[in-house]
Scaffold this motif. Structure first.
Motif, PDB file in Angstrom:
ATOM      1  N   ARG A  58       0.838  -1.188   0.000  1.00  0.00           N
ATOM      2  CA  ARG A  58       0.000   0.000   0.000  1.00  0.00           C
ATOM      3  C   ARG A  58       0.877   1.243   0.000  1.00  0.00           C
ATOM      4  NH1 ARG A  58      -3.851   0.237   4.668  1.00  0.00           N
ATOM      5  NH2 ARG A  58      -4.252   2.244   3.741  1.00  0.00           N
ATOM      6  N   PRO A  59       0.336   2.381  -0.403  1.00  0.00           N
ATOM      7  CA  PRO A  59       1.135   3.609  -0.416  1.00  0.00           C
ATOM      8  C   PRO A  59       1.227   4.251   0.971  1.00  0.00           C
ATOM      9  CG  PRO A  59      -1.018   4.009  -1.409  1.00  0.00           C
ATOM     10  CD  PRO A  59      -0.965   2.556  -1.052  1.00  0.00           C
ATOM     11  N   PHE A  60       2.418   4.796   1.269  1.00  0.00           N
ATOM     12  CA  PHE A  60       2.668   5.512   2.518  1.00  0.00           C
ATOM     13  C   PHE A  60       3.294   6.864   2.216  1.00  0.00           C
ATOM     14  CE2 PHE A  60       2.739   1.102   3.961  1.00  0.00           C
ATOM     15  CZ  PHE A  60       2.022   1.169   5.138  1.00  0.00           C
ATOM     16  N   LEU A  61       2.833   7.881   2.916  1.00  0.00           N
ATOM     17  CA  LEU A  61       3.401   9.222   2.832  1.00  0.00           C
ATOM     18  C   LEU A  61       4.550   9.329   3.824  1.00  0.00           C
ATOM     19  CD1 LEU A  61       3.352  12.294   2.083  1.00  0.00           C
ATOM     20  CD2 LEU A  61       1.691  12.563   3.947  1.00  0.00           C
ATOM     21  N   ILE A  62       5.720   9.756   3.356  1.00  0.00           N
ATOM     22  CA  ILE A  62       6.842  10.031   4.265  1.00  0.00           C
ATOM     23  C   ILE A  62       6.493  11.314   5.000  1.00  0.00           C
ATOM     24  CG2 ILE A  62       9.315  10.522   4.463  1.00  0.00           C
ATOM     25  CD1 ILE A  62       8.797   7.745   3.301  1.00  0.00           C
ATOM     26  N   TYR A  63       6.377  11.238   6.328  1.00  0.00           N
ATOM     27  CA  TYR A  63       5.905  12.401   7.088  1.00  0.00           C
ATOM     28  C   TYR A  63       6.974  13.030   7.972  1.00  0.00           C
ATOM     29  CZ  TYR A  63       2.559  15.447   9.332  1.00  0.00           C
ATOM     30  OH  TYR A  63       1.894  16.558   9.769  1.00  0.00           O
ATOM     31  N   GLN A  64       8.051  12.328   8.256  1.00  0.00           N
ATOM     32  CA  GLN A  64       9.081  12.895   9.132  1.00  0.00           C
ATOM     33  C   GLN A  64       9.939  13.901   8.370  1.00  0.00           C
ATOM     34  OE1 GLN A  64      11.083   9.359  10.380  1.00  0.00           O
ATOM     35  NE2 GLN A  64      12.504   9.345   8.693  1.00  0.00           N
ATOM     36  N   ASN A  65      10.756  14.649   9.114  1.00  0.00           N
ATOM     37  CA  ASN A  65      11.574  15.695   8.480  1.00  0.00           C
ATOM     38  C   ASN A  65      12.731  15.087   7.681  1.00  0.00           C
ATOM     39  OD1 ASN A  65      14.097  15.554  10.053  1.00  0.00           O
ATOM     40  ND2 ASN A  65      12.897  16.366  11.754  1.00  0.00           N
ATOM     41  N   ASP A  66      13.301  15.902   6.809  1.00  0.00           N
ATOM     42  CA  ASP A  66      14.337  15.408   5.905  1.00  0.00           C
ATOM     43  C   ASP A  66      15.664  15.121   6.590  1.00  0.00           C
ATOM     44  OD1 ASP A  66      12.752  15.191   3.648  1.00  0.00           O
ATOM     45  OD2 ASP A  66      13.089  17.258   3.046  1.00  0.00           O
ATOM     46  N   PHE A  67      15.894  15.640   7.795  1.00  0.00           N
ATOM     47  CA  PHE A  67      17.107  15.267   8.524  1.00  0.00           C
ATOM     48  C   PHE A  67      17.018  13.801   8.965  1.00  0.00           C
ATOM     49  CE2 PHE A  67      17.539  19.947   9.557  1.00  0.00           C
ATOM     50  CZ  PHE A  67      18.591  20.146   8.685  1.00  0.00           C
ATOM     51  N   LEU A  68      15.850  13.391   9.486  1.00  0.00           N
ATOM     52  CA  LEU A  68      15.675  11.982   9.839  1.00  0.00           C
ATOM     53  C   LEU A  68      15.731  11.103   8.595  1.00  0.00           C
ATOM     54  CD1 LEU A  68      12.915  12.074  12.597  1.00  0.00           C
ATOM     55  CD2 LEU A  68      15.286  11.344  12.865  1.00  0.00           C
ATOM     56  N   ASN A  69      15.190  11.604   7.494  1.00  0.00           N
ATOM     57  CA  ASN A  69      15.248  10.845   6.239  1.00  0.00           C
ATOM     58  C   ASN A  69      16.693  10.634   5.807  1.00  0.00           C
ATOM     59  OD1 ASN A  69      12.456  10.815   6.207  1.00  0.00           O
ATOM     60  ND2 ASN A  69      12.303  12.600   4.892  1.00  0.00           N
ATOM     61  N   GLU A  70      17.518  11.660   5.926  1.00  0.00           N
ATOM     62  CA  GLU A  70      18.941  11.549   5.579  1.00  0.00           C
ATOM     63  C   GLU A  70      19.633  10.548   6.502  1.00  0.00           C
ATOM     64  OE1 GLU A  70      22.595  12.415   3.609  1.00  0.00           O
ATOM     65  OE2 GLU A  70      20.543  12.898   3.052  1.00  0.00           O
ATOM     66  N   ALA A  71      19.279  10.574   7.804  1.00  0.00           N
ATOM     67  CA  ALA A  71      19.868   9.619   8.756  1.00  0.00           C
ATOM     68  C   ALA A  71      19.505   8.186   8.373  1.00  0.00           C
ATOM     69  CB  ALA A  71      19.404   9.932  10.176  1.00  0.00           C
ATOM     70  N   CYS A  72      18.278   7.975   7.889  1.00  0.00           N
ATOM     71  CA  CYS A  72      17.878   6.635   7.417  1.00  0.00           C
ATOM     72  C   CYS A  72      18.711   6.231   6.210  1.00  0.00           C
ATOM     73  CB  CYS A  72      16.394   6.624   7.038  1.00  0.00           C
ATOM     74  SG  CYS A  72      15.269   6.726   8.429  1.00  0.00           S
ATOM     75  N   PHE A  73      18.856   7.130   5.261  1.00  0.00           N
ATOM     76  CA  PHE A  73      19.617   6.829   4.054  1.00  0.00           C
ATOM     77  C   PHE A  73      21.063   6.484   4.388  1.00  0.00           C
ATOM     78  CE2 PHE A  73      22.369   8.478   0.612  1.00  0.00           C
ATOM     79  CZ  PHE A  73      22.087   7.499  -0.322  1.00  0.00           C
ATOM     80  N   ARG A  74      21.640   7.175   5.373  1.00  0.00           N
ATOM     81  CA  ARG A  74      23.029   6.929   5.768  1.00  0.00           C
ATOM     82  C   ARG A  74      23.186   5.706   6.672  1.00  0.00           C
ATOM     83  NH1 ARG A  74      26.203  12.553   6.601  1.00  0.00           N
ATOM     84  NH2 ARG A  74      25.292  13.697   4.857  1.00  0.00           N
ATOM     85  N   GLY A  75      22.067   5.089   7.059  1.00  0.00           N
ATOM     86  CA  GLY A  75      22.124   3.908   7.908  1.00  0.00           C
ATOM     87  C   GLY A  75      22.304   4.231   9.378  1.00  0.00           C
ATOM     88  N   GLU A  76      22.064   5.482   9.769  1.00  0.00           N
ATOM     89  CA  GLU A  76      22.237   5.904  11.160  1.00  0.00           C
ATOM     90  C   GLU A  76      20.919   5.833  11.942  1.00  0.00           C
ATOM     91  OE1 GLU A  76      25.806   9.017  10.005  1.00  0.00           O
ATOM     92  OE2 GLU A  76      23.737   9.713  10.002  1.00  0.00           O
ATOM     93  N   TYR A  77      19.845   5.509  11.257  1.00  0.00           N
ATOM     94  CA  TYR A  77      18.506   5.427  11.857  1.00  0.00           C
ATOM     95  C   TYR A  77      17.704   4.505  10.976  1.00  0.00           C
ATOM     96  CZ  TYR A  77      14.385   7.308  14.318  1.00  0.00           C
ATOM     97  OH  TYR A  77      13.269   7.474  15.100  1.00  0.00           O
ATOM     98  N   ASN A  78      16.720   3.783  11.535  1.00  0.00           N
ATOM     99  CA  ASN A  78      16.005   2.834  10.683  1.00  0.00           C
ATOM    100  C   ASN A  78      14.490   2.844  10.822  1.00  0.00           C
ATOM    101  OD1 ASN A  78      15.922   1.617  13.179  1.00  0.00           O
ATOM    102  ND2 ASN A  78      16.373  -0.420  12.435  1.00  0.00           N
ATOM    103  N   SER A  79      13.920   3.914  11.323  1.00  0.00           N
ATOM    104  CA  SER A  79      12.468   4.020  11.433  1.00  0.00           C
ATOM    105  C   SER A  79      11.985   5.257  10.691  1.00  0.00           C
ATOM    106  CB  SER A  79      12.040   4.122  12.896  1.00  0.00           C
ATOM    107  OG  SER A  79      12.347   2.927  13.571  1.00  0.00           O
ATOM    108  N   ILE A  80      10.787   5.146  10.105  1.00  0.00           N
ATOM    109  CA  ILE A  80      10.232   6.257   9.349  1.00  0.00           C
ATOM    110  C   ILE A  80       8.815   6.544   9.836  1.00  0.00           C
ATOM    111  CG2 ILE A  80       9.632   7.126   7.060  1.00  0.00           C
ATOM    112  CD1 ILE A  80      11.585   5.101   5.889  1.00  0.00           C
TER     113      ILE A  80
END
Length: 150
Positions: A58-80
């Motif tokens: 199903r589709p999900f809207l990314i709702y958190q801020n882009d700093f947390l998104n960057e942390a996910c991309f870098r592997g420093e965080y894993n929840s969205i």
């Protein structure tokens, strides 16, 4: 503020690993994930994902801020922090209508009272389904604030 400045101020909070993150990581180890690659993603983008391995996509809207998104991309965080979209249109003040466009195959609603956290491995980053306009995102923000009472 740059990402590095933000990360310096918040890195301890990212390492707290709440139970939901631990569960997401354990689930990833046991079951793997659908996505072939995690690529940079932004607040306001919609991606397909699965809450559980056997649930429907199903589709999900990314709702958190882009700093947390960057942390996910870098592997420093894993929840969205996400909001699901529903193709079942209902009359309510708890949802925001998003018209069919891009890879969103039918009119849908952002379910603003279903704010949740999923593991980054649960999203399928093959392609962006659609991106909300600034006006649509402001409407989602307004609804979420009303629901949370802030």
């Amino acid at each position: 503020m740059t990402y590095n400045e933000w990360y310096s101020q918040n890195k301890n909070g990212l390492k707290c690993n709440p139970k939901s993150q631990k569960f997401s990581f354990a689930d990833f180890i046991e079951n793997g994930f659908e996505s072939k690659i995690i690529k940079p993603f932004k607040r306001g983008e919609v991606y397909f994902g699965k809450i559980h391995k056997k649930s429907k996509k199903r589709p999900f809207l990314i709702y958190q801020n882009d700093f947390l998104n960057e942390a996910c991309f870098r592997g420093e965080y894993n929840s969205i922090l996400v909001l699901p979209l529903s193709g079942r249109i209902v009359e309510t003040n708890l949802r925001v209508l998003i018209s069919k466009r891009d890879n969103l195959t039918k009119d849908s609603q952002v379910v603003c009272n279903a704010l949740g956290v999923i593991g980054v491995e649960r999203l399928i980053f093959d392609e962006v389904v659609t991106t909300l306009s600034d006006e649509e995102l402001r409407e989602v923000d307004k609804k979420v604030k009303e629901i949370l009472g802030v």
